[in-house]
Design an enzyme around this catalytic site. Structure first.
Site, PDB file in Angstrom:
ATOM      1  N   PHE A  66     -49.938 -18.863   0.356  1.00 23.57           N
ATOM      2  CA  PHE A  66     -50.775 -19.650  -0.535  1.00 23.57           C
ATOM      3  C   PHE A  66     -50.406 -21.116  -0.363  1.00 23.57           C
ATOM      4  O   PHE A  66     -49.215 -21.447  -0.428  1.00 23.57           O
ATOM      5  CB  PHE A  66     -50.417 -19.230  -1.968  1.00 23.57           C
ATOM      6  N   ALA A  67     -51.369 -21.996  -0.151  1.00 24.99           N
ATOM      7  CA  ALA A  67     -51.044 -23.419  -0.023  1.00 24.99           C
ATOM      8  C   ALA A  67     -52.124 -24.237  -0.709  1.00 24.99           C
ATOM      9  O   ALA A  67     -53.090 -24.665  -0.067  1.00 24.99           O
ATOM     10  CB  ALA A  67     -50.923 -23.808   1.447  1.00 24.99           C
ATOM     11  N   VAL A  68     -51.988 -24.436  -2.007  1.00 24.58           N
ATOM     12  CA  VAL A  68     -53.002 -25.229  -2.715  1.00 24.58           C
ATOM     13  C   VAL A  68     -52.402 -26.537  -3.205  1.00 24.58           C
ATOM     14  O   VAL A  68     -51.196 -26.703  -3.314  1.00 24.58           O
ATOM     15  CB  VAL A  68     -53.644 -24.453  -3.897  1.00 24.58           C
ATOM     16  N   TYR A  95     -49.163 -28.617  -1.978  1.00 30.20           N
ATOM     17  CA  TYR A  95     -48.404 -27.718  -1.105  1.00 30.20           C
ATOM     18  C   TYR A  95     -49.065 -27.488   0.246  1.00 30.20           C
ATOM     19  O   TYR A  95     -48.500 -26.850   1.116  1.00 30.20           O
ATOM     20  CB  TYR A  95     -48.136 -26.390  -1.811  1.00 30.20           C
ATOM     21  N   ASP A 102     -43.546 -17.666   0.223  1.00 31.61           N
ATOM     22  CA  ASP A 102     -43.789 -19.024  -0.254  1.00 31.61           C
ATOM     23  C   ASP A 102     -44.117 -19.889   0.951  1.00 31.61           C
ATOM     24  O   ASP A 102     -43.624 -19.634   2.061  1.00 31.61           O
ATOM     25  CB  ASP A 102     -42.511 -19.594  -0.901  1.00 31.61           C
ATOM     26  N   ASP A 127     -43.420 -23.251   1.007  1.00 35.81           N
ATOM     27  CA  ASP A 127     -42.482 -24.378   1.104  1.00 35.81           C
ATOM     28  C   ASP A 127     -41.188 -23.940   1.776  1.00 35.81           C
ATOM     29  O   ASP A 127     -40.082 -24.197   1.289  1.00 35.81           O
ATOM     30  CB  ASP A 127     -42.211 -24.987  -0.283  1.00 35.81           C
ATOM     31  N   HIS A 136     -32.266 -12.901  -4.159  1.00 35.83           N
ATOM     32  CA  HIS A 136     -32.299 -14.347  -4.388  1.00 35.83           C
ATOM     33  C   HIS A 136     -30.964 -14.961  -3.946  1.00 35.83           C
ATOM     34  O   HIS A 136     -29.903 -14.487  -4.359  1.00 35.83           O
ATOM     35  CB  HIS A 136     -32.527 -14.584  -5.884  1.00 35.83           C
ATOM     36  N   GLU A 174     -42.350 -14.030 -10.617  1.00 31.40           N
ATOM     37  CA  GLU A 174     -41.052 -13.535 -10.135  1.00 31.40           C
ATOM     38  C   GLU A 174     -40.420 -12.587 -11.163  1.00 31.40           C
ATOM     39  O   GLU A 174     -39.776 -11.597 -10.787  1.00 31.40           O
ATOM     40  CB  GLU A 174     -40.115 -14.714  -9.851  1.00 31.40           C
ATOM     41  N   ASP A 229     -31.188 -21.622   1.135  1.00 31.87           N
ATOM     42  CA  ASP A 229     -31.383 -23.036   0.849  1.00 31.87           C
ATOM     43  C   ASP A 229     -30.062 -23.714   1.186  1.00 31.87           C
ATOM     44  O   ASP A 229     -29.014 -23.302   0.669  1.00 31.87           O
ATOM     45  CB  ASP A 229     -31.722 -23.200  -0.640  1.00 31.87           C
TER      46      ASP A 229
HETATM   47  C1  5GW Z   1     -46.447 -26.758  -7.592  1.00 34.63           C
HETATM   48  C2  5GW Z   1     -45.575 -27.252  -8.567  1.00 34.63           C
HETATM   49  C3  5GW Z   1     -44.793 -26.354  -9.305  1.00 34.63           C
HETATM   50  C4  5GW Z   1     -44.920 -25.014  -9.052  1.00 34.63           C
HETATM   51  C5  5GW Z   1     -45.785 -24.516  -8.089  1.00 34.63           C
HETATM   52  C6  5GW Z   1     -46.573 -25.413  -7.362  1.00 34.63           C
HETATM   53  C7  5GW Z   1     -47.444 -24.893  -6.292  1.00 34.63           C
HETATM   54  C8  5GW Z   1     -47.158 -23.661  -5.686  1.00 34.63           C
HETATM   55  C9  5GW Z   1     -48.585 -25.607  -5.803  1.00 34.63           C
HETATM   56  O1  5GW Z   1     -48.951 -26.696  -6.269  1.00 34.63           O
HETATM   57  N1  5GW Z   1     -49.313 -25.083  -4.750  1.00 34.63           N
HETATM   58  C10 5GW Z   1     -48.981 -23.875  -4.193  1.00 34.63           C
HETATM   59  O2  5GW Z   1     -49.653 -23.468  -3.232  1.00 34.63           O
HETATM   60  N2  5GW Z   1     -47.928 -23.160  -4.677  1.00 34.63           N
HETATM   61  C11 5GW Z   1     -47.641 -21.846  -4.068  1.00 34.63           C
HETATM   62  O3  5GW Z   1     -46.800 -21.082  -4.906  1.00 34.63           O
HETATM   63  C12 5GW Z   1     -46.879 -22.051  -2.764  1.00 34.63           C
HETATM   64  O4  5GW Z   1     -47.127 -20.979  -1.874  1.00 34.63           O
HETATM   65  C13 5GW Z   1     -45.447 -22.008  -3.259  1.00 34.63           C
HETATM   66  O5  5GW Z   1     -44.513 -21.795  -2.228  1.00 34.63           O
HETATM   67  C14 5GW Z   1     -45.535 -20.889  -4.271  1.00 34.63           C
HETATM   68  C15 5GW Z   1     -44.418 -20.857  -5.333  1.00 34.63           C
HETATM   69  O6  5GW Z   1     -44.188 -22.135  -5.877  1.00 34.63           O
HETATM   70  P1  5GW Z   1     -42.798 -22.887  -5.611  1.00 34.63           P
HETATM   71  O7  5GW Z   1     -42.517 -22.802  -4.144  1.00 34.63           O
HETATM   72  O8  5GW Z   1     -42.847 -24.227  -6.199  1.00 34.63           O
HETATM   73  O9  5GW Z   1     -41.794 -21.959  -6.403  1.00 34.63           O
HETATM   74  P2  5GW Z   1     -40.201 -21.879  -6.241  1.00 34.63           P
HETATM   75  O10 5GW Z   1     -39.864 -20.592  -6.909  1.00 34.63           O
HETATM   76  O11 5GW Z   1     -39.877 -21.875  -4.767  1.00 34.63           O
HETATM   77  O12 5GW Z   1     -39.653 -23.082  -6.921  1.00 34.63           O
HETATM   78 MN    MN Z   2     -40.891 -22.036  -3.010  1.00 34.86          MN
END
Ligand code: 5GW
Ligand code: MN
Length: 351
Positions: free
Chosen positions: A112-114, A117, A202, A204, A224, A294, A317
């Site tokens: 997912f990449a919105v 991201y 994910d 990122d 984790h 999660e 990480d």
């Molecule tokens: C942005 C800010 C905070 C939380 C989520 C987002 C976000 C996540 C976004 O703006 N766009 C998006 O595509 N995502 C998707 O959700 C990405 O695939 C991302 O890797 C996944 C989980 O969000 P993360 O990576 O911020 O969560 P953590 O658990 O790695 O911090």
């Molecule tokens: Mn992430």
């Protein structure tokens, strides 16, 4: 002055005895030095290496025991769960054998990449081409609200990218939770015929080392990396009984990270449906689990145990401590410019 004949003969005898001694003591070394070693595949793992790996893991455990003598439970450094599912560490599997076993399978990679991201998608896909399921049939399933901004990676044969548009939720919590709903639809629909195993990741993140068919199984989840040495009582499961993701103290084995999990299409359908239903049921009560999807994933996996568990080699990480206990870092979190992009952990810390 020339050395006496006796001295020369004496030295020669000592040398011969020494060389013969080495050959007897270390035949493997001699064999590898003078024989067909170059013809061997470098990734074949011998029983010998497997034993070495076990010794290394035992060593890590001992180190840990010395470091923190109060650590009672370090199950996450073992290679079998109490329900006898393998925990995948480097050196515990024979990749050639597995590659043959899975050679006809198609593997989906869901991402997912919105919103902001989208910037992570290029490096993610590029690294996947280099390290993810190399040599196998792969289908990427990319969901984004910015279709026009997607830079198509150079893809190897047998690899396909399926691009789908999705609307971006306003709240960031909903963005990451939305993945469960999309997954439910995907696994109920076209994936039934197009894919054998699905891996959800994910965006990122980048692949930094081999990630192959050793991760495939019915239900697979990754420990984790921040919790692999922690005891279950300190896991950040949802602890409020009112939430559908509630896990009482005393239950649960590992804390899994939602950044990398997978399974067969049918199993991911069941998993994502359960998580999605949990999310909707919480929303109706106007609550949200502590770590969103999660938490629901962990709840599901506590009561539907994974058939395979991935060690923190599969999500790491570089900011984390105890990296010395995790030799191979295969899938790495990308460090963000926090001014521009904040992730869930930053935002939750602020709130
Ligand atoms: C942005 C800010 C905070 C939380 C989520 C987002 C976000 C996540 C976004 O703006 N766009 C998006 O595509 N995502 C998707 O959700 C990405 O695939 C991302 O890797 C996944 C989980 O969000 P993360 O990576 O911020 O969560 P953590 O658990 O790695 O911090
Ligand atoms: Mn992430």
């Amino acid at each position: 002055m020339l050395p006496s004949r006796h001295l020369v003969i004496g030295t020669l005898i000592v040398l011969v005895v020494f060389i013969v001694g080495i050959c007897v003591q270390y035949p493997k070394l001699i064999y590898e030095t003078f024989s067909l070693k170059h013809e061997q595949h470098p990734e074949i793992i011998s029983t010998h290496e497997l034993i070495e790996k076990t010794i290394e893991l035992n060593y890590c455990q001992r180190q840990l025991g010395i470091k923190r003598s109060n650590v009672g439970r370090t199950a996450a450094l073992q290679i079998l769960t109490p329900w006898l599912a393998p925990i995948i560490w480097d050196g515990t599997y024979d990749i050639d054998l597995l590659n043959t076993q899975y050679k006809d399978k198609t593997i989906g990679l869901f991402v997912f990449a919105v919103k902001k991201y989208i910037r992570f998608l290029g490096p993610f896909l590029k690294s996947a081409e280099r390290y993810f399921m190399v040599g196998h049939k792969v289908r990427y399933y990319v969901f984004t609200d910015k279709v026009a901004e997607v830079k198509w990676p150079k893809m190897a044969e047998n690899r396909i990218l399926v691009l789908r548009e999705v609307t971006a939720d306003q709240r960031w919590q909903d963005v990451s939770m939305r993945r469960m709903q999309v997954l439910t639809n995907l696994t109920r629909g076209e994936l039934q015929t197009d894919v054998d195993y699905l891996v959800c990741a994910d965006v990122d993140m980048v692949f930094a080392d081999h990630v192959g068919v050793e991760i495939l199984g019915e239900r697979v989840a990754t420990i984790h990396p921040g919790y692999f040495l922690k005891q279950p009582l300190s896991f950040s499961y949802e602890r409020r009984p009112i939430s559908n993701a509630y896990i009482p103290y005393g239950d649960g084995d590992f804390y899994y990270m939602a950044a990398f999990y997978g399974g067969t299409v049918d199993e991911i359908y069941k998993l994502s449906t359960a998580c999605q239903e949990g999310i909707v049921s919480d929303k109706k009560k106007d609550i949200e689990a502590v770590w969103q999807e999660e938490s629901h994933l962990n709840k599901y996996l506590v009561y539907n145990k994974p058939t395979k568990v991935l060690s923190p080699e599969y999500i790491w990480d570089t900011d984390l401590p105890n990296g010395n206990l995790v030799q191979k870092k295969r899938f790495l979190a990308v460090h963000k410019n926090h001014e521009e992009v904040r992730n869930r952990r930053d935002l939750t810390d602020i709130n």
